[in-house]
Scaffold this motif. Structure first.
Motif, PDB file in Angstrom:
ATOM      1  N   VAL A  60       0.887  -1.107  -0.015  1.00  0.00           N
ATOM      2  CA  VAL A  60       0.047   0.069  -0.133  1.00  0.00           C
ATOM      3  C   VAL A  60       0.874   1.266   0.155  1.00  0.00           C
ATOM      4  O   VAL A  60       0.644   2.161  -0.818  1.00  0.00           O
ATOM      5  N   ALA A 104      -8.357  -7.324  -3.225  1.00  0.00           N
ATOM      6  CA  ALA A 104      -9.004  -7.609  -2.065  1.00  0.00           C
ATOM      7  C   ALA A 104     -10.465  -8.033  -2.199  1.00  0.00           C
ATOM      8  O   ALA A 104     -11.126  -8.329  -1.259  1.00  0.00           O
ATOM      9  N   ILE A 156     -11.799   1.254   2.199  1.00  0.00           N
ATOM     10  CA  ILE A 156     -10.551   1.078   1.373  1.00  0.00           C
ATOM     11  C   ILE A 156     -10.754   2.035   0.191  1.00  0.00           C
ATOM     12  O   ILE A 156      -9.357   2.799  -0.094  1.00  0.00           O
ATOM     13  N   THR A 176      -4.522  -3.138  -3.516  1.00  0.00           N
ATOM     14  CA  THR A 176      -5.465  -3.710  -3.165  1.00  0.00           C
ATOM     15  C   THR A 176      -4.881  -5.155  -2.646  1.00  0.00           C
ATOM     16  O   THR A 176      -5.574  -5.797  -1.947  1.00  0.00           O
ATOM     17  N   VAL A 179      -3.813  -4.780   0.603  1.00  0.00           N
ATOM     18  CA  VAL A 179      -4.956  -4.633   1.411  1.00  0.00           C
ATOM     19  C   VAL A 179      -5.612  -6.228   1.874  1.00  0.00           C
ATOM     20  O   VAL A 179      -5.703  -6.451   2.842  1.00  0.00           O
TER      21      VAL A 179
END
Lengths: 386, 259, 554
Positions: free
Chosen positions: A350, C295, C340, C359, C362
């Motif tokens: 991220v 995700a 998100i 993602t 995530v």
């Protein structure tokens, strides 16, 4: 001492003269290639300078990953092909090497069958499948290490690039490719050891894989391979071909209207990259002693992407740095705080995409530029503005 | 044949048209973007094509350059080459250059490298790998960069150029590509008045050696070009002729000029 | 034996004949209730005194024809040889062997009489003739049960042990049967019996009766008729019967094959529905917004864990927990999705490859979070009772309710989604933003809010898919990963941005998978499907139902 004039006149020399970071990288690789084996073999076990064998193996593993990351950076960083299936090429190279090592076991297997690997005896097979022929020969096997990934990359790339499958679509079907191979290699009927893969290797070219010397030689070979692969990649991206790749990455359609056959350019770099990944797999297998279908897992391929992204894509040395740094972090955290590792890795993904689009290399460059600007101008405000 | 053949490149004395479209039709999901379009561009001609949004200008460009295949109709280059049989790279190598509406240069390469990539020459992978620039080629690149007025920017990244400079760089890239036919899509879009006039002059200069088709909105620019004009409307030709004649046509006034 | 007992005996025999006469008349119609308990005791105790086979036969018919509550049990016990009487007071009892003799229970009163020595009781003797009678009578009793399922079971028993003595009972049962399935089984049972007849006419008729049914017993009997012995002679000597049975058999097999296909198609559609559920959320986030949400699988995982938690909260209402879990999962996954989107994805619009990586990060975090909170082990989620069982359409085709429900459920979800997107104001805003962000923005639509909502919607639907998955697979941290690639395949195959394409792709891939499985095995079938999609994308890089036109080319 290398004669400077000769160095400057050689093709490689010219390449590296224009590439300061590359010079450091090559120097570093050649240094560890010599120093690490020496510290392992010559220093006494208790010495401060002694490097234990497991560290040598670990470092060798990192170098294989670095080679794999280089391969991915070549296609992703320079041509914009985000392959989520590079783990497949790595695994295929690994399997080719594994098959050779399997054949080297000969009669020393559990079942003592000179002709068949243990798992085939276990499955009640009576004959060696045709695709195992020739793998007892080292050179044939090494040829296959390059050929099999190259062939897959060629067929896959030829289909995909010709049909102009690009961007996320390409990423998704590369992922489907490695996933299909994962499922296929899990099957016992495939003749690659099924779930367990290939393991229990004994020796390579007659040298025991357990001996420190063999391990050190494999390590040195890995370091040398990374160095050579780096030079090869640098040569490719520095040529006009490399600039066409960048053009394809940034404006594929425009490149086509300039008259370049984009599919040919992509196919070439994809195949070269697959071969490098295959070689990385082949170096990896004798060092870790096993290859199994897990290497085809889509997650593995995505992890390669993150090494490159964190190191800094489109720089080549960023890929090497990223692979080593992330894998060192992985080793450390899975040992010290196993619970935290996935959180860490996830956060790395991220953060690197949100805040470090150019990776570690980008941050370093930025800092250097800032310092240069600060040095050039007396007032810091001006430096901050640009 | 109103245009005068000037270029020594047009050696084929019998060549009737550089580009010939006849009855071309292309529809997307039932919408006819191009409807029975016919167009004839003579060798050496400078032609302006105008038309309101959705008149089919860009689709026409896509069809000529092989990006889109027409549903029906002929598209011929140099009288005999059927362009519908080729893709973009082939068509570029046949000698048709295209400048996009949005300036598309390779932003992460320098001005020099951009022009180098566009420079006429072999396009194969192997040659690109082993390519070494000859001094004539280097001279040619420098010459073109000078022509489009980017000499001081030679080693700057193309991404750092202004909008107008990018347009010029792209035109320069088109020139070194050495095409016989240039398709130029809205070159004056987003330019200042001064830049617009300079661009018109540049295109007229280029027209000395090349056949040029310009798609444009800007009427001042069209006037400055002083060429034959084709008005497109709903995918087909509405009127054709000198700007004064065309702008007097009541239907043209109704659909385009009058608005 | 004194006089009074003798008189009593004579009287009771006389009385019983009266009753018998009366019952004979009403047999197969309505049975008049016996007046009192005394009467029933009287009737049952006759079993002790009556000795001759013919008397016993009459008595059995009498008992069977009565409305005594014990009749089935008494007659079953008699058939099994478990019916005794005490020597001391000649009381009729059920007996069960016991180390010290017999454990007995009075038939009339139902009173437990404890354990007695084996000398104290005597068996009500029966012979083969009586056994046959008993079998017929018991079968008939079962065929007259109030419960259709019991009648069906009885009829199926008869199919398995066809004997001529049941013929009359079957005929009578058929006359009053109104349930089609029971009637069909009765017909088959009758044909089974007739098949054993020595008259060709009956046998041919019986074979003919099998036509149109799909009974597996009937099929195996017909198949047996085609066999040869070791000398190469047919076991069935009658050529006409053999040929006609072969014809009927092939017709039955043809039909069975069709139903097998239907069943496969049903399995395929139910798999397709699972794929649809898992992919439809992705069709929103990927197809409509252009966001590669790696995700997505973890959104499903969260939905499945929500189901698990809901069941922990309401352990006594498992049957309803799913109903609660559906909105709960939608909200949980939807909210996580919105977080998100606001936290990460909104910074990455227009950079699909970066979104993919972020993602994916995530997804790793969510997996590990679930591992840390719920342990890495799989959790068991129980199924509500109304999901188990199956709908039997005929002998060859039965559809399980859970598969049936999932098909219906996925269609409802899809339709609701289409409705939401096409008919509501929020949907209109969503479509406006995805088609022309700048224009939508300038028209006063809060594009950021719509983005978050759209992403939340896609994630919420993934959560709902997770509820469905919790009923089908193990609920564990890796649940999402095993479905993510399949979901992407479905969306890409169907054509991005097209819900109908997603529907079509999910169903066709599901059916293709199930039809390949019998030949190739599950894993190879999946590999084939993957390879097919990889090749398909070459042919149609934008999927089966891609949006066409200039606007989507860049």
């Amino acid at each position: 001492m290398i004669n400077k004039a000769i160095f400057e006149r050689s093709a490689v020399g010219r390449l590296l003269l224009a590439d300061k970071a590359g010079r450091y990288l090559i120097t570093g690789l050649l240094a560890v290639m010599v120093v690490v084996p020496l510290c392992n073999l010559l220093m006494p076990a208790g010495s401060f300078l002694h490097i234990p064998t497991y560290i040598v193996v670990l470092l060798g593993k990192y170098l294989c990953y670095a080679l794999l990351a280089l391969a991915l950076d070549l296609v992703w960083g320079y041509c914009g092909i985000l392959s989520l299936g590079h783990g497949a090429f790595f695994a295929l190279g690994g399997y080719a090497m594994g098959m050779h090592l399997m054949r080297q076991i000969g009669e020393r297997g559990v079942y003592g069958n000179a002709e068949l690997p243990d798992f085939m005896v276990f499955l009640n097979w009576t004959e060696l499948p045709w695709y195992w022929y020739g793998f007892d020969n080292f050179f044939f096997a090494m040829f296959m290490v390059a050929l099999v990934p190259a062939a897959l990359a060629f067929v896959f790339g030829w289909l995909a690039f010709r049909s102009r499958v690009t961007g996320v679509y390409l990423s998704i079907i590369t992922q489907a490719m490695t996933y299909a191979l994962l499922l296929a290699f899990f099957r016992n009927d495939m003749g690659f050891g099924g779930n367990n893969g290939l393991t229990d290797f004994k020796d390579i070219l007659g040298f025991s894989l357990q001996s420190d010397v063999t391990r050190c030689v494999l390590f040195a070979l890995s370091a040398l391979s990374v160095a050579l692969a780096y030079i090869l990649c640098r040569a490719i991206v520095s040529s006009k071909y490399g600039r066409v790749l960048v053009a394809i990455r940034d404006a594929e359609s425009r490149t086509r209207f300039m008259g370049y056959r984009v599919e040919h350019f992509k196919l070439f770099v994809f195949v070269v990259s697959a071969i490098l990944a295959g070689i990385a797999g082949a170096l990896y297998v004798p060092q870790v002693g096993i290859i199994n279908p897990g290497e085809f897992g889509p997650i593995n391929s995505i992890e390669i992407v993150i090494w490159v992204a964190i190191g800094g894509r489109g720089t080549l040395f960023g890929a090497v740095i990223g692979a080593i740094a992330v894998n060192y972090a992985k080793t450390y955290f899975t040992g010290a705080f196993p619970e935290v590792w996935l959180f860490m890795l996830g956060a790395l993904f991220v953060i690197s995409t949100l805040y470090l689009p150019k990776g570690i290399v980008g941050v370093v460059n930025q800092m250097r530029e800032r310092r240069a600007e600060r040095d050039a101008t007396s007032t810091p405000e001006q430096g901050a503005q640009s | 044949m109103s245009a005068v053949v000037k270029s020594p490149g047009f050696h084929s004395a019998e060549m009737q048209s550089m580009l010939y479209l006849n009855g071309v039709t292309k529809s997307f999901d039932g919408f006819k973007a191009i409807n029975n379009l016919s167009l004839d561009i003579s060798p050496g001609e400078l032609r302006a094509i105008i038309g309101p949004n959705g008149a089919g200008k860009s689709t026409m460009m896509d069809i000529i350059t092989g990006k889109t295949r027409p549903d029906s109709g002929e598209v011929k280059f140099r009288d005999s080459i059927d362009l519908t049989q080729y893709d973009e790279a082939d068509i570029a190598n046949l000698g048709i250059g295209r400048k996009f509406q949005k300036p598309t240069v390779i932003e992460t390469l320098t001005v020099w490298e951009n022009v180098e990539l566009a420079l006429a020459g072999t396009r194969s992978v192997l040659r690109a790998l082993l390519h070494k620039l000859s001094s004539e080629q280097a001279d040619k690149i420098d010459e073109v960069i000078k022509l489009v007025g980017l000499k001081v920017k030679t080693n700057d990244l193309a991404g750092s150029l202004s909008h107008g400079q990018k347009q010029w760089l792209e035109i320069g890239m088109l020139i070194v590509q050495g095409p016989e036919l240039l398709l130029v899509d809205e070159p004056a879009a987003g330019m200042t008045d001064h830049e617009t006039m300079e661009t018109a002059a540049l295109l007229k200069e280029i027209n000395k050696d090349h056949t040029v088709v310009v798609v444009e909105h800007d009427m001042d620019f069209i006037k400055a070009l002083d060429s034959k004009v084709t008005v497109l409307h709903e995918g087909s030709v509405l009127a054709e002729g000198r700007l004064e004649v065309v702008s007097a046509n009541p239907r043209v006034i109704e659909v385009y000029l009058g608005r | 034996m004194d006089v009074s007992m003798k008189l009593n005996h004579i009287f009771s025999v006389f009385f019983s004949f009266l009753v018998l006469f009366q019952l004979q008349i009403v047999q197969a119609e309505q049975i008049t209730p016996l007046e009192s308990e005394a009467d029933s005791a009287l009737l049952l105790n006759q079993l002790v005194s009556v000795k001759s086979t013919s008397d016993k036969k009459d008595l059995i018919s009498l008992i069977a024809g009565s409305n005594l509550p014990q009749r089935t049990r008494v007659l079953t016990a008699m058939q099994d040889g478990d019916l005794y009487y005490t020597k001391a007071d000649e009381q009729l009892v059920y007996a069960k062997t016991h180390p010290d003799g017999y454990e007995i229970r009075a038939v009339v009163s139902g009173e437990d009489l404890g354990v007695v020595g084996s000398r104290k009781v005597r068996k009500i003797s029966i012979n083969n003739e009586l056994r046959t009678v008993l079998r017929g009578v018991l079968a008939e009793l079962a065929l007259r049960s109030e419960d259709a399922a019991e009648r069906l079971a009885a009829a199926k028993d008869l199919i398995r042990s066809p004997a001529p003595e049941f013929l009359a009972a079957i005929e009578r049962a058929k006359a009053i049967e109104n349930n089609d399935k029971v009637l069909e089984s009765l017909n088959i049972a009758m044909a089974m019996i007739n098949l054993k007849s020595d008259q060709q006419v009956f046998r041919l008729e019986a074979i003919e009766a099998f036509r149109g049914t799909l009974d597996s017993d009937a099929m195996s009997i017909l198949a047996a008729m085609q066999l040869k012995d070791s000398d190469g002679n047919y076991l069935e000597k009658d050529e006409l019967v053999r040929e006609s049975s072969a014809a009927v058999l092939s017709e039955m097999r043809g039909k069975a094959k069709i139903y097998k296909l239907l069943e496969n198609a049903f399995f395929g559609l139910s798999l397709g529905s699972v794929l649809l559920l898992t992919a439809v959320g992705l069709a929103i986030t990927f197809g409509v917004m252009g966001v590669i949400n790696m995700a997505h699988g973890e959104m499903m995982m969260l939905g499945a864990y929500t189901t698990y938690v809901i069941q922990l909260i309401m352990p006594n209402y498992i049957d309803y927990s799913i109903i609660v879990a559906i909105p709960a999962a939608f909200i949980v996954s939807g909210l996580v999705g919105i977080v998100i989107e606001r936290g990460i994805i909104r910074h990455l619009y227009g950079r699909p490859l970066e979104t993919l990586l972020a993602t994916f990060g995530v997804s790793l975090i969510l997996q590990q979070a679930v591992r840390s909170i719920f342990s890495p082990l799989n959790k068991s989620v129980s199924s509500p009772s109304w999901l188990s069982g199956s709908w039997e359409i005929n002998g060859a085709l039965s559809l399980t309710y859970n598969r049936l429900y999932i098909i219906i459920f996925s269609l409802i979800v899809l339709l609701l989604l289409v409705f939401l997107l096409k008919k509501t104001f929020v949907g209109l805003q969503m479509r406006a933003v995805t088609q022309n962000r700048a224009m939508a923005n300038s028209m006063g639509i809060r594009t950021g809010w719509v983005d978050a909502l759209t992403f939340g919607l896609g994630s919420g639907i993934a959560g709902i898919a997770g509820v469905a998955l919790s009923q089908l697979t193990n609920v564990g941290p890796n649940l999402g990963q095993s479905y993510i690639i399949d979901s992407f395949m479905v969306v890409v195959f169907g054509g991005v941005g097209n819900l109908f394409g997603t529907f079509f792709a999910a169903m066709s891939l599901g059916v293709a998978n199930k039809f390949l499985e019998p030949f190739a095995g599950a894993v190879l079938a999946k590999i084939f499907v993957l390879v097919f999609i990889i090749l398909f994308i070459q042919w149609r890089p934008r999927g089966l139902f891609a949006l066409k036109g200039r606007s989507v080319e860049d």
